[in-house]
Scaffold this motif. Sequence first.
Motif, PDB file in Angstrom:
ATOM      1  N   VAL A  50       0.840  -1.203   0.000  1.00 47.60           N
ATOM      2  CA  VAL A  50       0.000   0.000   0.000  1.00 47.60           C
ATOM      3  C   VAL A  50       0.876   1.255   0.000  1.00 47.60           C
ATOM      4  N   VAL A 108      -6.694   2.025   3.879  1.00 48.32           N
ATOM      5  CA  VAL A 108      -6.597   1.132   2.721  1.00 48.32           C
ATOM      6  C   VAL A 108      -6.093  -0.240   3.153  1.00 48.32           C
ATOM      7  N   ARG A 109      -5.078  -0.258   3.990  1.00 46.26           N
ATOM      8  CA  ARG A 109      -4.546  -1.546   4.451  1.00 46.26           C
ATOM      9  C   ARG A 109      -5.623  -2.346   5.174  1.00 46.26           C
ATOM     10  N   ILE A 113     -13.943  -0.137  -2.962  1.00 47.25           N
ATOM     11  CA  ILE A 113     -12.874   0.668  -2.365  1.00 47.25           C
ATOM     12  C   ILE A 113     -13.363   2.085  -2.081  1.00 47.25           C
ATOM     13  N   LEU A 132     -13.520   3.481   1.888  1.00 41.73           N
ATOM     14  CA  LEU A 132     -12.625   4.532   2.387  1.00 41.73           C
ATOM     15  C   LEU A 132     -13.374   5.800   2.756  1.00 41.73           C
ATOM     16  N   ALA A 162      -5.055   2.239  -4.324  1.00 38.71           N
ATOM     17  CA  ALA A 162      -5.696   1.099  -3.666  1.00 38.71           C
ATOM     18  C   ALA A 162      -6.113   0.047  -4.680  1.00 38.71           C
TER      19      ALA A 162
END
Length: 201
Positions: A135, A158-159, A173, A177, A194
Motif C-alpha cells: 500500500v 486502505v490496508r 474501495i 474509504l 488502492a
Amino acid sequence: MTDFKSKTVPVSGFSRRDFLRGSSAAAAATALQAGTAEGQDQASPVISGATKITLEINGTAREVTVEPRTTLLDVLRYQLDLTGAKPVSMDGSSGASTVLVDGKPLSASNTLALTVRGKKIQTVESLGGDNPDPVVTSFVAHDAQQCGFCTPGFVMAVRAFLNKHPRATEEQIRNGLNGNICRCGTYANIIQAAIAVAKGA
Ligand code: FES
C-alpha cells in the motif's frame, strides 16, 4: 473531477459511521469504567491520575503513562514519537489519526489509551522500513498525496480495507474509504493506488 463523495451505493466495508461508532464506543466504555461504583468490577478497576500501563504497539510492549483522559494519539505522538497518525480533527472525522486496533481501523484522536490495553495496536510506521507494505509503495507510485496530512490515515484505512477485501472492486474501495477525508482532493490517485494493490500490483 472524481465524484468520490456523491456515491450512495451500499457500503461494503468500513463506513464513516462504523468508524466513528467504534471510536465512540471505546470512549464510552472508559467513561462508564471511570464513573460510578456500579461500573466497576475486579477486571476493570477505576483508574485516576497518572498511571503506568503497557500497550502492545507494532508488536512491541511499550510502557506509557496515561490519565483517564489521555488519548491513544497523545500516547503515540508525544510519548512514543510515533508521529504518523495526525491530529487533524480531534473528533476523528478526518480519519487522519487512523490506526488499527486488533485489525480494525480506529481514530486514535478519540480513542482513550486505557481502552486499548491488551489489544494489538498497529500504526503506519509498521508499514514502512526496508520492506514497505505494498500500500505504501503504491501510494508513492501513484503520487497519492499532496500536503500529506491525510496520507498516513488513508494508508492505514486502505490496508485495513484490503485485509478484509483483498480483491475489492473500485466501487467497494470508494465506499470502504469513506471514513477518511483529503482536503487537497487527492482522491483519484488514492483510489487508483488502492485499486492497484487489489489487482496485485
Ligand atoms: S494530501 Fe493534503 S489533505 Fe490529503
